[in-house]
Design an enzyme around this catalytic site. Structure first.
Site, PDB file in Angstrom:
ATOM      1  N   GLU A 113       0.839  -1.194   0.000  1.00 18.46           N
ATOM      2  CA  GLU A 113       0.000   0.000   0.000  1.00 18.46           C
ATOM      3  C   GLU A 113       0.876   1.247   0.000  1.00 18.46           C
ATOM      4  O   GLU A 113       0.377   2.356   0.109  1.00 18.46           O
ATOM      5  CB  GLU A 113      -0.960  -0.010   1.187  1.00 18.46           C
ATOM      6  CG  GLU A 113      -0.301  -0.017   2.538  1.00 18.46           C
ATOM      7  CD  GLU A 113      -1.306   0.160   3.658  1.00 18.46           C
ATOM      8  OE1 GLU A 113      -1.509  -0.803   4.398  1.00 18.46           O
ATOM      9  OE2 GLU A 113      -1.893   1.244   3.775  1.00 18.46           O
ATOM     10  N   CYS A 156      -3.537  -3.083   4.546  1.00 20.99           N
ATOM     11  CA  CYS A 156      -2.665  -4.147   5.069  1.00 20.99           C
ATOM     12  C   CYS A 156      -3.161  -5.540   4.710  1.00 20.99           C
ATOM     13  O   CYS A 156      -2.444  -6.520   4.908  1.00 20.99           O
ATOM     14  CB  CYS A 156      -2.560  -4.049   6.585  1.00 20.99           C
ATOM     15  SG  CYS A 156      -1.966  -2.464   7.144  1.00 20.99           S
ATOM     16  N   HIS A 189      -2.759  -9.348  12.429  1.00 18.18           N
ATOM     17  CA  HIS A 189      -2.148  -8.142  11.867  1.00 18.18           C
ATOM     18  C   HIS A 189      -1.764  -7.247  13.045  1.00 18.18           C
ATOM     19  O   HIS A 189      -2.572  -7.029  13.949  1.00 18.18           O
ATOM     20  CB  HIS A 189      -3.139  -7.429  10.942  1.00 18.18           C
ATOM     21  CG  HIS A 189      -2.690  -6.041  10.593  1.00 18.18           C
ATOM     22  ND1 HIS A 189      -1.457  -5.798  10.031  1.00 18.18           N
ATOM     23  CD2 HIS A 189      -3.267  -4.821  10.771  1.00 18.18           C
ATOM     24  CE1 HIS A 189      -1.315  -4.493   9.862  1.00 18.18           C
ATOM     25  NE2 HIS A 189      -2.391  -3.879  10.311  1.00 18.18           N
TER      26      HIS A 189
HETATM   27  P1  HMG Z   1      -2.769   7.728  21.080  1.00 14.72           P
HETATM   28  O1  HMG Z   1      -3.978   8.603  21.134  1.00 14.72           O
HETATM   29  O2  HMG Z   1      -1.462   8.395  20.981  1.00 14.72           O
HETATM   30  O3  HMG Z   1      -2.640   6.787  22.320  1.00 14.72           O
HETATM   31  O4  HMG Z   1      -2.967   6.770  19.840  1.00 14.72           O
HETATM   32  P2  HMG Z   1      -3.694   6.425  23.483  1.00 14.72           P
HETATM   33  O5  HMG Z   1      -3.929   7.611  24.319  1.00 14.72           O
HETATM   34  O6  HMG Z   1      -4.879   5.708  22.900  1.00 14.72           O
HETATM   35  O7  HMG Z   1      -2.765   5.407  24.297  1.00 14.72           O
HETATM   36  C1  HMG Z   1      -2.403   4.185  23.763  1.00 14.72           C
HETATM   37  C2  HMG Z   1      -2.403   3.153  24.888  1.00 14.72           C
HETATM   38  O8  HMG Z   1      -1.320   3.457  25.776  1.00 14.72           O
HETATM   39  C3  HMG Z   1      -3.673   3.171  25.745  1.00 14.72           C
HETATM   40  O9  HMG Z   1      -3.941   1.848  26.121  1.00 14.72           O
HETATM   41  C4  HMG Z   1      -3.241   3.970  26.969  1.00 14.72           C
HETATM   42  O10 HMG Z   1      -4.000   3.676  28.138  1.00 14.72           O
HETATM   43  C5  HMG Z   1      -1.812   3.475  27.113  1.00 14.72           C
HETATM   44  P3  HMG Z   1      -5.383   1.197  25.818  1.00 14.72           P
HETATM   45  O11 HMG Z   1      -6.370   2.042  26.523  1.00 14.72           O
HETATM   46  O12 HMG Z   1      -5.549   1.276  24.318  1.00 14.72           O
HETATM   47  O13 HMG Z   1      -5.227  -0.191  26.313  1.00 14.72           O
HETATM   48  N1  HMG Z   1      -0.940   4.395  27.881  1.00 14.72           N
HETATM   49  C6  HMG Z   1      -0.020   3.957  28.754  1.00 14.72           C
HETATM   50  N2  HMG Z   1       0.305   2.717  29.186  1.00 14.72           N
HETATM   51  C7  HMG Z   1       1.332   2.605  30.083  1.00 14.72           C
HETATM   52  N3  HMG Z   1       2.001   3.679  30.592  1.00 14.72           N
HETATM   53  C8  HMG Z   1       1.691   4.926  30.200  1.00 14.72           C
HETATM   54  C9  HMG Z   1       0.637   5.113  29.257  1.00 14.72           C
HETATM   55  N4  HMG Z   1       0.085   6.186  28.640  1.00 14.72           N
HETATM   56  C10 HMG Z   1      -0.867   5.729  27.808  1.00 14.72           C
HETATM   57  N5  HMG Z   1       2.357   5.967  30.705  1.00 14.72           N
HETATM   58  C11 HMG Z   1      -2.963   4.996  18.286  1.00 14.72           C
HETATM   59  C12 HMG Z   1      -2.621   5.416  19.723  1.00 14.72           C
HETATM   60  C13 HMG Z   1      -2.643   3.532  18.113  1.00 14.72           C
HETATM   61  C14 HMG Z   1      -4.441   5.253  18.020  1.00 14.72           C
HETATM   62  C15 HMG Z   1      -2.095   5.868  17.320  1.00 14.72           C
HETATM   63  O14 HMG Z   1      -0.754   5.517  17.461  1.00 14.72           O
HETATM   64  C16 HMG Z   1      -2.495   5.725  15.856  1.00 14.72           C
HETATM   65  O15 HMG Z   1      -3.366   6.442  15.383  1.00 14.72           O
HETATM   66  N6  HMG Z   1      -1.826   4.777  15.102  1.00 14.72           N
HETATM   67  C17 HMG Z   1      -2.145   4.555  13.704  1.00 14.72           C
HETATM   68  C18 HMG Z   1      -3.439   3.807  13.507  1.00 14.72           C
HETATM   69  C19 HMG Z   1      -3.386   2.373  13.950  1.00 14.72           C
HETATM   70  O16 HMG Z   1      -2.330   1.792  14.118  1.00 14.72           O
HETATM   71  N7  HMG Z   1      -4.563   1.763  14.113  1.00 14.72           N
HETATM   72  C20 HMG Z   1      -4.670   0.359  14.477  1.00 14.72           C
HETATM   73  C21 HMG Z   1      -5.897  -0.337  13.906  1.00 14.72           C
HETATM   74  S1  HMG Z   1      -6.081  -0.040  12.138  1.00 14.72           S
HETATM   75  C22 HMG Z   1      -4.961  -1.127  11.389  1.00 14.72           C
HETATM   76  O17 HMG Z   1      -4.449  -2.005  12.008  1.00 14.72           O
HETATM   77  C23 HMG Z   1      -4.675  -0.907   9.941  1.00 14.72           C
HETATM   78  C24 HMG Z   1      -3.372  -0.229   9.644  1.00 14.72           C
HETATM   79  O18 HMG Z   1      -2.301  -1.130   9.845  1.00 14.72           O
HETATM   80  C25 HMG Z   1      -3.353   0.312   8.218  1.00 14.72           C
HETATM   81  C26 HMG Z   1      -3.744  -0.592   7.087  1.00 14.72           C
HETATM   82  O19 HMG Z   1      -4.587  -1.450   7.166  1.00 14.72           O
HETATM   83  O20 HMG Z   1      -3.236  -0.311   6.012  1.00 14.72           O
HETATM   84  C27 HMG Z   1      -3.106   0.971  10.559  1.00 14.72           C
END
Ligand code: HMG
Length: 398
Positions: free
Chosen positions: A89, A121, A243
């Site tokens: 992609e 993906c 994934h």
């Molecule tokens: P964010 O807003 O920076 O993070 O985005 P958050 O506030 O949601 O925190 C992440 C986790 O860390 C949470 O845990 C927090 O509690 C924890 P959860 O509630 O999810 O269990 N946390 C901590 N833990 C320990 N100590 C601390 C601490 N602080 C916070 N101090 C997000 C995170 C993944 C959304 C962001 O990085 C993002 O947008 N990434 C890109 C999108 C993505 O990967 N999506 C996944 C599903 S889609 C997919 O898999 C397809 C893809 O591969 C593309 C394709 O298909 O082509 C992306």
């Protein structure tokens, strides 16, 4: 009635060889956290990531793909390989398939069909399924399936911590040495805008929380269909390769699946099923189409226990969204065909960069003026992008 032995009549078909490659550089999450003031616990525990691969200026999806596929060709030769399916992609051209460059770099015969596939993906799994179909039609043929991607989000966005890059090459054949792939697949498609990249953008647009919900909805849908197609019961799986956009996503996904099946979601149960599937993804980052097969490589390479005959589940998800759940069983003698040392070397040989160096590499883009632009030699890999001339990309062995 289950039909997961249905492909036995045509002989077993599956993954005969698997090899992966990644980049020259690596950014540890400690370095990203130092730069942006994030508590490292969020990266190490919250998203389950330690580091992410960063391409050199002379690396891209083609150089990684050729590096991943070259050992497969060296071991098995080109006989019977009449198709190369390249999933990505992070395409480098709107018309020409990236696999055609790989075809040249590897010296594959002209009597080959080469094509590129896309659905975020998920496309690596589409490529694998198409390959299985071709071998089913003619068991003398072997198909080279390549999944190669560079994951790139806007700098200083939440997605930045979930970048990465890698390529996986798989040889699909009858009587495979690693994994028999079973017939039933659970499928799921839903039109959602969780993650996408319009043609005019280098970086993906993403609604992070929406993407997590869309992934979980797809897990549920694909699993439901897998059951309706006569698939195995959840308890039969020794491990499941998910994934992994970040490794904690695999935990979320498996917890969700257990909940859907009315089972205990104890973290120890989740850990047991994920096993070593997250070992490479935790230090490589999101490799999009390659991610789920990096999970398989890690499981096979890093599990001490003998996996012979064990059923392994696969959940492939691509934003937008399409998902598939399918299964395979590990073949007797698989251990002798693994590339564990080379895979560890691919991960370990990467040079650590600090944040400014990463940012410079990340912000580098090829000039679009059609002039002659040669690139500095940075990669230690076997192939490099030498430069561009007349709007053409020039690749060479290193
Ligand atoms: P964010 O807003 O920076 O993070 O985005 P958050 O506030 O949601 O925190 C992440 C986790 O860390 C949470 O845990 C927090 O509690 C924890 P959860 O509630 O999810 O269990 N946390 C901590 N833990 C320990 N100590 C601390 C601490 N602080 C916070 N101090 C997000 C995170 C993944 C959304 C962001 O990085 C993002 O947008 N990434 C890109 C999108 C993505 O990967 N999506 C996944 C599903 S889609 C997919 O898999 C397809 C893809 O591969 C593309 C394709 O298909 O082509 C992306």
């Amino acid at each position: 009635m289950t039909n997961h032995g249905a492909n036995a009549a045509a002989g077993t078909i599956g993954i005969h060889d698997l090899s992966f490659a990644t980049t020259q550089f690596v950014l540890p999450h400690t370095e990203l956290a130092r730069y942006n003031g994030t508590d490292i616990g969020k990266y190490h525990i919250g998203i389950g990531q330690q580091a992410m691969s960063v391409p050199a200026v002379d690396e891209d999806i083609v150089t990684m793909a050729a590096a991943a596929a070259a050992p497969v060709i060296a071991r098995h030769g080109t006989d019977g390989i009449r198709t190369v399916v390249f999933a990505t992609e992070s395409s480098i051209d709107q018309a020409k398939a990236a696999g055609v460059y790989v075809h040249t770099l590897l010296g594959l015969p002209t009597s080959t069909r080469v094509v590129e596939l896309k659905q975020a993906c998920y496309a690596g799994t589409a490529a694998l399924q198409f390959a299985l179909g071709l071998v089913h039609r003619d068991p003398t043929q072997r198909i080279l399936v390549i999944a190669s991607d560079v994951s790139k989000y806007d700098a200083d966005s939440p997605g930045e911590a979930t970048q990465g890059a890698a390529a996986v090459a798989m040889l699909v054949s009858a009587d495979p040495a690693l994994l028999h792939i079973e017939e039933p697949s659970g499928l799921f498609t839903a039109d959602v805008m969780d993650f996408w990249r319009p043609n005019y953008r280098e970086t993906a647009l993403v609604d992070g929380q929406e993407s997590i919900s869309a992934y979980l909805q797809a897990v549920e849908g694909a699993w439901k269909d897998y059951g309706e197609q006569g698939g195995r019961a959840l308890g039969e799986f020794h491990a499941i390769c998910y994934h992994q956009p970040f490794t904690k996503m695999a935990h979320k996904a498996h917890r969700h699946l257990l909940r859907c099946c009315g089972e205990d979601t104890d973290e120890a149960v989740v850990d047991r099923v994920l096993g070593r599937t997250t070992a490479y993804n935790a230090v490589v980052g999101n490799s999009y189409t390659a991610s789920v097969y990096l999970g398989l490589a890690a499981l096979l390479d890093e599990t001490d226990e003998d996996l012979t005959g064990r059923p392994i589940g696969f959940l492939s998800y691509g934003s937008g969204s399409v998902a598939e759940f399918f299964a395979g069983t590990v073949v007797p003698g698989y251990h002798a065909h693994l590339r564990t040392a080379a895979h560890r070397e691919a991960v370990d040989r990467r040079q650590t960069v600090d944040y400014p160096a990463y940012r410079e590499l990340r912000d580098n883009s090829l000039p679009a003026d059609g002039g002659d632009h040669m690139l500095p030699a940075q990669t230690g890999g076997p192939y490099r992008l030498a430069g561009t001339s007349g709007h053409k990309r020039l690749y060479e062995p290193r």
